[in-house]
Design a protein around this motif. Structure first.
Motif, mmCIF file in Angstrom:
data_model
loop_
_atom_site.group_PDB
_atom_site.id
_atom_site.type_symbol
_atom_site.label_atom_id
_atom_site.label_comp_id
_atom_site.label_asym_id
_atom_site.label_seq_id
_atom_site.Cartn_x
_atom_site.Cartn_y
_atom_site.Cartn_z
ATOM 1 N N ASN A 184 0.800 -1.227 0.000
ATOM 2 C CA ASN A 184 0.000 0.000 0.000
ATOM 3 C C ASN A 184 0.832 1.276 0.000
ATOM 4 O O ASN A 184 0.286 2.374 -0.096
ATOM 5 N N SER A 190 -8.261 2.048 -3.392
ATOM 6 C CA SER A 190 -8.138 1.266 -2.157
ATOM 7 C C SER A 190 -9.186 1.652 -1.119
ATOM 8 O O SER A 190 -9.097 1.238 0.031
ATOM 9 N N LYS A 193 -12.290 1.958 1.308
ATOM 10 C CA LYS A 193 -13.291 1.139 1.984
ATOM 11 C C LYS A 193 -14.231 2.096 2.703
ATOM 12 O O LYS A 193 -13.809 2.859 3.574
ATOM 13 N N ASP A 208 -16.119 -1.768 -0.669
ATOM 14 C CA ASP A 208 -14.689 -2.021 -0.473
ATOM 15 C C ASP A 208 -14.050 -2.296 -1.832
ATOM 16 O O ASP A 208 -14.215 -3.373 -2.401
ATOM 17 N N ASN A 252 -11.090 -2.863 -2.544
ATOM 18 C CA ASN A 252 -10.001 -3.824 -2.492
ATOM 19 C C ASN A 252 -10.478 -5.236 -2.829
ATOM 20 O O ASN A 252 -9.656 -6.139 -3.021
#
Length: 381
Positions: A297, A334, A336, A362, A364
């Motif tokens: 990340n 990324s 959420k 989300d 991801n």
């Protein structure tokens, strides 16, 4: 741990009983308190569907005063197992604070990081099925850096106080600043660097706070990593030792509580790399060649939430809603996000039932959207 807790409970019972033997003043004012949070939770997340009753938290605390000016507290979390840092029964608070002056207080031990408004709030009073992602990812819960679950706490020394009273005797300014190990609860320092965390807020009208917070320091591990490239050969190389990740964080917070209404919003930004694996045990294998590898990340993240709790029946029945966002790499790919709405009912100040629905997006996950339902019965004594 269980033996220690049992002995403390006996001591507290003896201290609070109407015994004929005269107890020392510091022991006679020891107070026993605690709370439990039970819940039913449903999640429709793909490949992780759940539908279960569980015990969210069980905690018990002892606190008291010594020589009037010193306040102390011990708090234990009793639910969980005893093999992993993240879910074991453990000490969460153990501190003493000199409180002689409102404008200058000194606290030492293990306690909440002085970062954000929400972090120090009681889990029941916080209002929702969990703390916001601003707190869980940035203030030391399931922290982004890879720290074990530390309930927003660390070990250190803190100075704080309130000052500049108005004509009504209400303080207009608050400050707090502390020096901490930077490794989370019940763990010693690793890299001999300390975290400095502090905040300053103004209280211009009754019930309103506007604040800013800062955090600088590191999070470190001893072990092995193999994700660095040798500049000469261009190949990855394995290293062993202490890997220290610098952490720079700031947050802005606003809150207004009036006539049983609560409005609160906070934004936090992080600069600093993170470990790929979350610390989960004190007996982890330091020889694991990827134990100290870094998360993909990167070195930036941010989080934001805004919430409102509104009375339907004052001091009894409330409606609530929250928008809660976390971006693990600082970008929308990324993100959420929780969109939450719920109700709570207080039978008494010591017993409450709450229900909440959350729509989760989300990015991801391959399937971004899912739903959650959370119903809790919480009590305290």
């Amino acid at each position: 741990m269980k033996k220690i807790v049992f002995m403390l409970l006996l001591a507290a019972a003896g201290a609070t009983a109407h015994a004929q033997v005269k107890l020392p003043a510091w022991l006679s004012n020891v107070k026993l308190s605690g709370y439990g949070m039970t819940r039913y939770q449903y999640s429709s997340q793909e490949n992780k569907k759940s539908n279960s009753f569980d015990v969210r938290l069980v905690r018990i605390a002892l606190d008291g005063r010594i020589l009037n000016d010193f306040y102390w507290k011990m708090q234990f979390q009793l639910n969980g197992n005893t093999s992993e840092l993240g879910s074991s029964a453990r000490i969460v608070d153990l501190f003493a604070e000199w409180q002689k002056y409102d404008f200058f207080r000194v606290k030492i031990g293990q306690f909440k990081n002085p970062f954000t408004f929400e972090n120090p709030m009681h889990p029941i009073d916080q209002g929702f099925m969990s703390y916001s992602q601003v707190v869980t990812k940035v203030a030391g819960f399931s922290d982004r850096a890879g720290t074990h679950a530390s309930n927003g706490r660390d070990i250190g020394l803190q100075f704080q106080g309130d000052f500049l009273k108005n004509h009504a005797g209400r303080n207009l300014l608050h400050y707090q600043i502390g020096v901490f190990n930077g490794q989370g609860i019940n763990v010693s320092d690793v890299d001999q660097q300390k975290n400095v965390i502090g905040g300053l807020w103004v209280m211009p009208v009754k019930g309103m706070r506007i604040g800013a917070f800062g955090w600088t320091g590191s999070y470190a591990r001893k072990g092995t990593w193999n994700d660095e490239v040798n500049p000469q050969s261009g190949e990855k190389e394995t290293k062993t030792g202490t890997r220290s990740l610098q952490q720079r964080r700031y947050a802005f917070s606003g809150e207004y509580v009036t006539n049983d209404w609560t409005f609160r919003t906070e934004y936090a930004h992080i600069t600093g790399k993170a470990f790929a694996k979350t610390l989960s045990s004190t007996s982890y294998d330091q020889k694991d060649p990827a134990w100290c590898n870094l998360s993909k990340n990167g070195d930036r993240a941010d989080a934001y939430y805004a919430m409102v709790i509104a009375p339907i029946i004052k001091k009894k029945f409330h409606a609530k809603a929250r928008y809660d966002l976390y971006r693990a790499n600082g970008h929308w790919d990324s993100a959420k996000t929780f969109y939450e709405a719920g109700l709570d009912y207080e039978f008494t100040k010591n017993l409450e039932i709450s229900g909440e629905y959350a729509f989760v997006n989300d990015r991801n996950l391959s399937k971004h959207n899912y739903s959650m339902v959370d119903v809790e019965v919480d009590f305290r004594f």
